[in-house]
Design an enzyme around this catalytic site. Sequence first.
Site, PDB file in Angstrom:
ATOM      1  N   CYS A 131      -2.107  -4.922 -10.972  1.00 49.81           N
ATOM      2  CA  CYS A 131      -2.780  -5.697  -9.928  1.00 49.81           C
ATOM      3  C   CYS A 131      -4.226  -6.024 -10.338  1.00 49.81           C
ATOM      4  O   CYS A 131      -4.529  -6.125 -11.532  1.00 49.81           O
ATOM      5  CB  CYS A 131      -2.736  -4.969  -8.594  1.00 49.81           C
ATOM      6  SG  CYS A 131      -3.151  -6.036  -7.184  1.00 49.81           S
ATOM      7  N   ASP A 200      -5.625   1.339  -2.437  1.00 47.25           N
ATOM      8  CA  ASP A 200      -5.920   0.770  -1.109  1.00 47.25           C
ATOM      9  C   ASP A 200      -6.167   1.878  -0.111  1.00 47.25           C
ATOM     10  O   ASP A 200      -6.938   1.709   0.837  1.00 47.25           O
ATOM     11  CB  ASP A 200      -4.774  -0.135  -0.667  1.00 47.25           C
ATOM     12  CG  ASP A 200      -4.695  -1.350  -1.583  1.00 47.25           C
ATOM     13  OD1 ASP A 200      -4.140  -1.216  -2.695  1.00 47.25           O
ATOM     14  OD2 ASP A 200      -5.235  -2.406  -1.206  1.00 47.25           O
TER      15      ASP A 200
HETATM   16  P1  RI2 Z   1     -10.504  -2.815  -5.219  1.00 42.05           P
HETATM   17  C1  RI2 Z   1      -5.639  -4.511  -3.899  1.00 42.05           C
HETATM   18  O1  RI2 Z   1      -4.802  -4.861  -2.795  1.00 42.05           O
HETATM   19  C2  RI2 Z   1      -4.876  -3.866  -5.029  1.00 42.05           C
HETATM   20  O2  RI2 Z   1      -3.783  -3.081  -4.598  1.00 42.05           O
HETATM   21  C3  RI2 Z   1      -5.972  -3.049  -5.673  1.00 42.05           C
HETATM   22  O3  RI2 Z   1      -5.499  -2.009  -6.511  1.00 42.05           O
HETATM   23  C4  RI2 Z   1      -6.672  -2.524  -4.437  1.00 42.05           C
HETATM   24  O4  RI2 Z   1      -6.642  -3.608  -3.496  1.00 42.05           O
HETATM   25  C5  RI2 Z   1      -8.065  -2.045  -4.631  1.00 42.05           C
HETATM   26  O5  RI2 Z   1      -8.929  -3.100  -5.004  1.00 42.05           O
HETATM   27  P2  RI2 Z   1      -4.615  -6.419  -2.346  1.00 42.05           P
HETATM   28  O6  RI2 Z   1      -5.763  -6.737  -1.403  1.00 42.05           O
HETATM   29  O7  RI2 Z   1     -11.041  -2.306  -3.913  1.00 42.05           O
HETATM   30  O8  RI2 Z   1      -4.592  -7.271  -3.587  1.00 42.05           O
HETATM   31  O9  RI2 Z   1     -10.622  -1.769  -6.280  1.00 42.05           O
HETATM   32  O10 RI2 Z   1      -3.286  -6.441  -1.616  1.00 42.05           O
HETATM   33  O11 RI2 Z   1     -11.083  -4.134  -5.625  1.00 42.05           O
END
Ligand code: RI2
Length: 318
Positions: A131, A200
């Site tokens: 991701c 998350d």
């Molecule tokens: P940071 C994202 O969720 C991903 O799962 C990623 O690992 C997590 O948030 C943390 O992101 P999504 O919003 O806070 O893409 O480290 O569903 O940037």
Amino acid sequence: MADYDLADPLEETAEAIATMEVRGAATIAGEAADALATQARETAATEPEEFRATMRAAARRLRETRPTAVSLPNALRYVLQRMEGNDVETLRESVVRAAAEFDRRLERAQEDLGQIGANRLQDGDTIMTHCHSTDALACVEAALEQGKEIEAIVKETRPRKQGHITAERLRELGVPVTLIVDSAARRYLDEVDHVLVGADSIAADGSVINKIGTSGLAVNARERGVPIMTAAQTIKLHPETLTGHTVEIEMRDEAEVIDDETRADVGDIDVENPAFDVTPPRYMDAIVTESGQFPPESIVTLMRELFGEGADEPWAES
Ligand code: RI2
């Protein structure tokens, strides 16, 4: 909700979070705090209780957008707990100040955890990512600043392919990147020194809730003997899990997985699109926060230090 005067920018932020135009747990938290500050500035409320009720309604509107990333309610909690004053002007200033303070802490926390995560990486290491996580990338950025050379194998991350964002950011940092489809991950783990993911939410038992596919990657990494770490600021710690609650996993629209035409061709099937999964602590080597590195099983001590026995809901309608 219709009874409250919610500012257009707050509605726009809520919509952008729900549609993932604004995404990533840390980014969502910062935008939510900023939206509360904007709401405080723009509200037409003239009485203190009306102001407080409007701010609580604004927080509820933001809270309902996405259920899994706890950084969102933690940001709302941070700001609303600091809302104080006996007149509207003082209340407004307290919200604006708290949101700015939250943003500063967010930025500092990411820099600090980046330094700690970077210490786990060695010069010449190849990492595998899943991701797109700004917390995880902060570790790579700090390692590069320490003069280490890092290469990356980047998982595409179906269905929304946030791996493309990671690939672009790493390329901008000068990191050589190889992009692979998710199902190729195990094949490439033999070439990898570290798996590096974000989070998350982190539960009191050390389980890591992250983008769907993380748990399978973690099990494979353990089987191949490749260490896996989660980079997660303390706003990712989920206080409600201290009192036995579980983390709700967001189910998203099936259109992200299969287009209408293909679905019609395939025939009558069910399609499910969970956005996140749960990696049990035994498959994770370390959780790196701005307060240090923790074995997943001991993260609960940090959670109790930060949240006591649990968390309140300052946005509740009273
Ligand atoms: P940071 C994202 O969720 C991903 O799962 C990623 O690992 C997590 O948030 C943390 O992101 P999504 O919003 O806070 O893409 O480290 O569903 O940037």
